[in-house]
Design a protein around this motif. Structure first.
Motif, PDB file in Angstrom:
ATOM      1  N   SER A 375       0.848  -1.187   0.000  1.00 29.18           N
ATOM      2  CA  SER A 375       0.000   0.000   0.000  1.00 29.18           C
ATOM      3  C   SER A 375       0.887   1.241   0.000  1.00 29.18           C
ATOM      4  CB  SER A 375      -0.909   0.020   1.237  1.00 29.18           C
ATOM      5  OG  SER A 375      -1.758  -1.110   1.273  1.00 29.18           O
ATOM      6  N   GLU A 376       0.312   2.370  -0.332  1.00 28.99           N
ATOM      7  CA  GLU A 376       1.031   3.635  -0.284  1.00 28.99           C
ATOM      8  C   GLU A 376       0.754   4.317   1.059  1.00 28.99           C
ATOM      9  OE1 GLU A 376       3.158   4.376  -2.612  1.00 28.99           O
ATOM     10  OE2 GLU A 376       2.517   2.623  -3.772  1.00 28.99           O
ATOM     11  N   VAL A 377       1.628   5.233   1.442  1.00 30.73           N
ATOM     12  CA  VAL A 377       1.464   5.948   2.712  1.00 30.73           C
ATOM     13  C   VAL A 377       0.119   6.661   2.749  1.00 30.73           C
ATOM     14  CG1 VAL A 377       2.376   7.777   4.187  1.00 30.73           C
ATOM     15  CG2 VAL A 377       3.954   6.268   2.986  1.00 30.73           C
ATOM     16  N   GLU A 378      -0.310   7.193   1.601  1.00 32.26           N
ATOM     17  CA  GLU A 378      -1.574   7.927   1.541  1.00 32.26           C
ATOM     18  C   GLU A 378      -2.773   7.034   1.853  1.00 32.26           C
ATOM     19  OE1 GLU A 378       0.482   7.833  -1.521  1.00 32.26           O
ATOM     20  OE2 GLU A 378       1.685   9.194  -0.300  1.00 32.26           O
ATOM     21  N   ASP A 379      -2.592   5.702   1.680  1.00 37.16           N
ATOM     22  CA  ASP A 379      -3.693   4.763   1.919  1.00 37.16           C
ATOM     23  C   ASP A 379      -3.856   4.409   3.398  1.00 37.16           C
ATOM     24  OD1 ASP A 379      -4.057   4.626  -0.852  1.00 37.16           O
ATOM     25  OD2 ASP A 379      -2.614   2.985  -1.040  1.00 37.16           O
ATOM     26  N   ILE A 380      -2.905   4.823   4.208  1.00 40.70           N
ATOM     27  CA  ILE A 380      -2.933   4.450   5.622  1.00 40.70           C
ATOM     28  C   ILE A 380      -3.787   5.439   6.407  1.00 40.70           C
ATOM     29  CG2 ILE A 380      -1.533   3.922   7.652  1.00 40.70           C
ATOM     30  CD1 ILE A 380      -1.227   2.042   5.202  1.00 40.70           C
ATOM     31  N   LYS A 381      -5.030   5.045   6.613  1.00 40.54           N
ATOM     32  CA  LYS A 381      -5.998   5.876   7.347  1.00 40.54           C
ATOM     33  C   LYS A 381      -6.857   4.984   8.236  1.00 40.54           C
ATOM     34  CE  LYS A 381      -6.350   9.040   3.396  1.00 40.54           C
ATOM     35  NZ  LYS A 381      -7.250   9.576   2.343  1.00 40.54           N
ATOM     36  N   ASP A 382      -7.370   5.562   9.286  1.00 35.73           N
ATOM     37  CA  ASP A 382      -8.302   4.866  10.186  1.00 35.73           C
ATOM     38  C   ASP A 382      -7.709   3.576  10.756  1.00 35.73           C
ATOM     39  OD1 ASP A 382     -10.228   6.826   9.672  1.00 35.73           O
ATOM     40  OD2 ASP A 382     -10.906   5.764   7.884  1.00 35.73           O
ATOM     41  N   MET A 383      -6.432   3.615  11.114  1.00 33.97           N
ATOM     42  CA  MET A 383      -5.766   2.449  11.690  1.00 33.97           C
ATOM     43  C   MET A 383      -6.050   2.335  13.192  1.00 33.97           C
ATOM     44  SD  MET A 383      -4.139   0.844   9.293  1.00 33.97           S
ATOM     45  CE  MET A 383      -5.253   1.281   7.965  1.00 33.97           C
ATOM     46  N   ASP A 384      -6.039   1.110  13.684  1.00 33.48           N
ATOM     47  CA  ASP A 384      -6.179   0.873  15.120  1.00 33.48           C
ATOM     48  C   ASP A 384      -4.816   0.719  15.795  1.00 33.48           C
ATOM     49  OD1 ASP A 384      -9.149   0.635  15.488  1.00 33.48           O
ATOM     50  OD2 ASP A 384      -8.855  -0.859  13.912  1.00 33.48           O
ATOM     51  N   ALA A 385      -3.816   0.389  15.003  1.00 32.00           N
ATOM     52  CA  ALA A 385      -2.438   0.314  15.508  1.00 32.00           C
ATOM     53  C   ALA A 385      -1.494   0.447  14.327  1.00 32.00           C
ATOM     54  CB  ALA A 385      -2.187  -0.999  16.245  1.00 32.00           C
ATOM     55  N   ILE A 386      -0.307   0.962  14.591  1.00 39.07           N
ATOM     56  CA  ILE A 386       0.705   1.122  13.548  1.00 39.07           C
ATOM     57  C   ILE A 386       2.019   0.518  14.043  1.00 39.07           C
ATOM     58  CG2 ILE A 386       2.083   2.782  12.234  1.00 39.07           C
ATOM     59  CD1 ILE A 386      -0.346   4.647  12.269  1.00 39.07           C
ATOM     60  N   ILE A 387       2.657  -0.256  13.166  1.00 37.94           N
ATOM     61  CA  ILE A 387       3.930  -0.893  13.499  1.00 37.94           C
ATOM     62  C   ILE A 387       5.007  -0.406  12.543  1.00 37.94           C
ATOM     63  CG2 ILE A 387       5.181  -3.081  13.693  1.00 37.94           C
ATOM     64  CD1 ILE A 387       2.520  -4.482  14.194  1.00 37.94           C
ATOM     65  N   PHE A 388       6.072   0.150  13.082  1.00 34.39           N
ATOM     66  CA  PHE A 388       7.250   0.464  12.274  1.00 34.39           C
ATOM     67  C   PHE A 388       8.230  -0.686  12.487  1.00 34.39           C
ATOM     68  CE2 PHE A 388       5.366   4.572  11.962  1.00 34.39           C
ATOM     69  CZ  PHE A 388       5.881   5.125  10.801  1.00 34.39           C
ATOM     70  N   ALA A 389       8.350  -1.539  11.450  1.00 35.72           N
ATOM     71  CA  ALA A 389       9.117  -2.779  11.584  1.00 35.72           C
ATOM     72  C   ALA A 389      10.546  -2.668  11.071  1.00 35.72           C
ATOM     73  CB  ALA A 389       8.395  -3.920  10.858  1.00 35.72           C
ATOM     74  N   VAL A 390      10.755  -1.851  10.031  1.00 31.93           N
ATOM     75  CA  VAL A 390      12.078  -1.732   9.411  1.00 31.93           C
ATOM     76  C   VAL A 390      12.443  -0.253   9.286  1.00 31.93           C
ATOM     77  CG1 VAL A 390      13.500  -2.376   7.434  1.00 31.93           C
ATOM     78  CG2 VAL A 390      11.557  -3.819   8.080  1.00 31.93           C
ATOM     79  N   PRO A 391      13.579   0.163   9.808  1.00 29.66           N
ATOM     80  CA  PRO A 391      13.948   1.592   9.801  1.00 29.66           C
ATOM     81  C   PRO A 391      14.562   2.083   8.498  1.00 29.66           C
ATOM     82  CG  PRO A 391      15.616   0.353  10.985  1.00 29.66           C
ATOM     83  CD  PRO A 391      14.550  -0.641  10.602  1.00 29.66           C
ATOM     84  N   HIS A 392      13.806   1.996   7.398  1.00 28.02           N
ATOM     85  CA  HIS A 392      14.297   2.538   6.129  1.00 28.02           C
ATOM     86  C   HIS A 392      14.545   4.041   6.272  1.00 28.02           C
ATOM     87  CE1 HIS A 392      13.588  -1.151   4.059  1.00 28.02           C
ATOM     88  NE2 HIS A 392      12.272  -1.080   4.066  1.00 28.02           N
ATOM     89  N   LYS A 393      15.547   4.533   5.581  1.00 20.07           N
ATOM     90  CA  LYS A 393      15.839   5.973   5.654  1.00 20.07           C
ATOM     91  C   LYS A 393      14.684   6.799   5.095  1.00 20.07           C
ATOM     92  CE  LYS A 393      18.491   5.859   1.316  1.00 20.07           C
ATOM     93  NZ  LYS A 393      19.838   6.075   0.696  1.00 20.07           N
ATOM     94  N   GLU A 394      13.874   6.184   4.217  1.00 25.69           N
ATOM     95  CA  GLU A 394      12.717   6.878   3.659  1.00 25.69           C
ATOM     96  C   GLU A 394      11.689   7.232   4.728  1.00 25.69           C
ATOM     97  OE1 GLU A 394      14.555   4.945   0.136  1.00 25.69           O
ATOM     98  OE2 GLU A 394      14.260   4.448   2.233  1.00 25.69           O
ATOM     99  N   PHE A 395      11.735   6.521   5.852  1.00 27.61           N
ATOM    100  CA  PHE A 395      10.779   6.778   6.920  1.00 27.61           C
ATOM    101  C   PHE A 395      11.217   7.931   7.838  1.00 27.61           C
ATOM    102  CE2 PHE A 395       9.533   2.010   6.683  1.00 27.61           C
ATOM    103  CZ  PHE A 395       8.721   2.277   5.592  1.00 27.61           C
ATOM    104  N   ASN A 396      12.414   8.442   7.598  1.00 30.69           N
ATOM    105  CA  ASN A 396      12.909   9.537   8.435  1.00 30.69           C
ATOM    106  C   ASN A 396      12.066  10.805   8.293  1.00 30.69           C
ATOM    107  OD1 ASN A 396      15.004   7.922   9.335  1.00 30.69           O
ATOM    108  ND2 ASN A 396      16.503   8.724   7.880  1.00 30.69           N
TER     109      ASN A 396
END
Length: 460
Positions: A375-396
């Motif tokens: 999925s794309e970041v824009e698709d992430i809405k109305d979540m009940d929990a969020i997990i950051f599993a891998v620290p890609h530099k893109e997530f900075n």
């Protein structure tokens, strides 16, 4: 004039068999000095390389466009080379026993096209004895030639760290081994062409094989220790990262951290060593114990996520969880044996809908291997929990306020209702202060800052 001199003068060529995350960078490095044939059975991969595209992202498209590597999927082209480097994967089967199929297949292909006077060097990680006891007989049978008379063999374990732009082929001491002194000297000189820091001559092929397999086993055990500490400290309500920072002030404290241990090396290689040990009548204790801990961490993360969601009064069945990062390590598109998939599958067992975001992962491999669509970041809405599993530099570039905006809008209303109930009821309402659940496996974010913006924060 020996083989090394003929290679340097371009009278003879070398071949790289297996053009993945390890083989391709080696081929590119050698091509700057000598003539190289890059062979892989994957025709689609060869087409990408010929079109100047680097699917591994190890060296980049521009380097691939400029390299002189002669990419091919035609095995007959191997007859043109006299020095062969085999760099194919060595995975494990479902029962966690070595799967030597790729290296055996590569040996058969090479054997059918081997010419007299050749040297074959294996780079694949194996247990001691595979090169001489399994690969050599295949080469002899397919070529009709005799090892030690018509061709020679050597071993030089790969040490490339996918996604690591600091520790590269040229900057890591290369262990080399040969079946005899003459072979060892030639193998050493050939690798010295591309390894700036030099080579280390192991006393035998088996020693070199053993050295490689324990490198990753040692790292696996140390990470397992960190993971076990994380489990213990979480039960004590102590921040593991804070503990490690404090302990790290001692000069001889080893810098390891907890995490999901997957991929084609650390999560696999220890099983090669323990398999051989079992054959010799010894049952590993420390190595397999570490493996057991690391293999179970995906389930542990998923269970911890569910527990946090329950405390935040979330309805588990039918809830939505987003996972950022699915590759086996940061800044690398490789999804082989990624333990993030274990987290996903365990959450799905609870009836949770999981969306995965990863700008780095190989989409085709992910869909083919695990049937997971990104999925794309824009698709992430109305979540009940969020997990950051891998620290890609893109997530900075993702900030805590951005994360907070990805949760279900009903959470705020839910919190207000719970607060009113708590104020008017004589009974204590069992709920955490914040019902925005953030699972930050590798500690990308600051715990206090996350809690200050209203997030229930958890990490290994």
């Amino acid at each position: 004039m020996n083989l090394y001199e003929k290679i340097v003068s371009r009278e003879e060529k070398i071949s790289l068999i297996g053009l993945g995350y390890v083989g391709m960078p080696i081929a590119v490095a050698f091509a700057k000095k000598i003539d190289v044939i890059g062979f892989d059975v994957n025709i689609e991969k060869i087409v990408l390389y010929k079109n100047g595209i680097d699917p591994t992202k190890e060296v980049g498209d521009e380097v691939i466009k400029q390299t002189t590597v002669d990419f091919t999927s035609d095995e007959l082209r191997l007859k043109e080379a006299k020095f062969h480097i085999v760099a194919v994967p060595t995975p494990v089967r479902e029962d966690r026993t070595p799967d030597l199929t790729p290296i055996e297949s590569a040996s058969r292909t090479l054997g059918k096209n081997l010419t007299k006077g050749s040297i074959v060097v294996y780079e694949s990680t194996v247990y001691p004895g595979v090169t001489e006891e399994i690969c050599v007989p295949i080469l002899e049978r397919e070529s009709g030639m005799k090892c030690g008379v018509d061709f020679k063999v050597g071993y030089s374990p790969e040490r490339i760290n996918p996604g690591d732009q600091e520790h590269r082929l040229a900057t890591i001491i290369k262990v080399v081994a040969g079946m005899d002194k003459e072979t060892l000297d030639i193998v050493a000189k050939v690798y010295e062409l591309v390894v700036d820091v030099g080579v280390y001559k192991a006393e035998s092929i088996k020693v070199a094989e053993a050295a490689k397999v324990i490198e990753n086993s040692q790292r696996d055990i140390n990470i397992a220790f960190m993971n076990e500490l994380s489990i213990i400290f979480n039960k004590m309500d102590i921040d593991t990262k804070a503990v490690l920072e404090a302990a790290g002030t001692k000069w001889n404290f080893l810098e390891f951290s907890p995490g999901l241990v997957g991929g084609h090396c650390i999560g696999v290689d220890p099983y090669y060593l323990t398999y051989k040990a079992e054959q010799l009548g010894y049952h590993s204790q420390i190595i397999l114990s570490g493996r057991k801990i690391n293999d179970d961490m995906g389930k542990y993360v998923a269970e911890s996520t569910v527990k946090k969601m329950i405390k935040a009064n979330k309805q588990i069945n039918g809830s939505k969880v987003a996972i950022f990062g699915v590759t086996f390590k940061e800044n690398c598109p490789d999804v082989r044996n990624t333990k993030v998939v274990d987290v996903i599958r365990e959450l799905e067992e609870y009836g949770i809908e999981v969306k995965v975001v990863d700008p780095v992962a190989d989409r085709e491999d992910l869909l083919r291997e695990y049937n997971i669509a990104l999925s794309e970041v824009e698709d992430i809405k109305d979540m009940d929990a969020i997990i950051f599993a891998v620290p890609h530099k893109e997530f900075n570039n993702i900030h805590l306020e951005d994360v907070k905006g990805m949760y279900s809008t009903s959470s705020n209303i839910h919190s207000e209702v719970m607060s009113e109930v708590a104020a008017t009821s004589e009974f204590e309402v069992c709920s955490e202060k914040n019902d925005f659940v953030l699972i930050d496996i590798k500690g990308i974010f600051n715990r206090k800052e996350a809690e200050n913006v209203g997030l229930t924060y958890w990490r290994l």
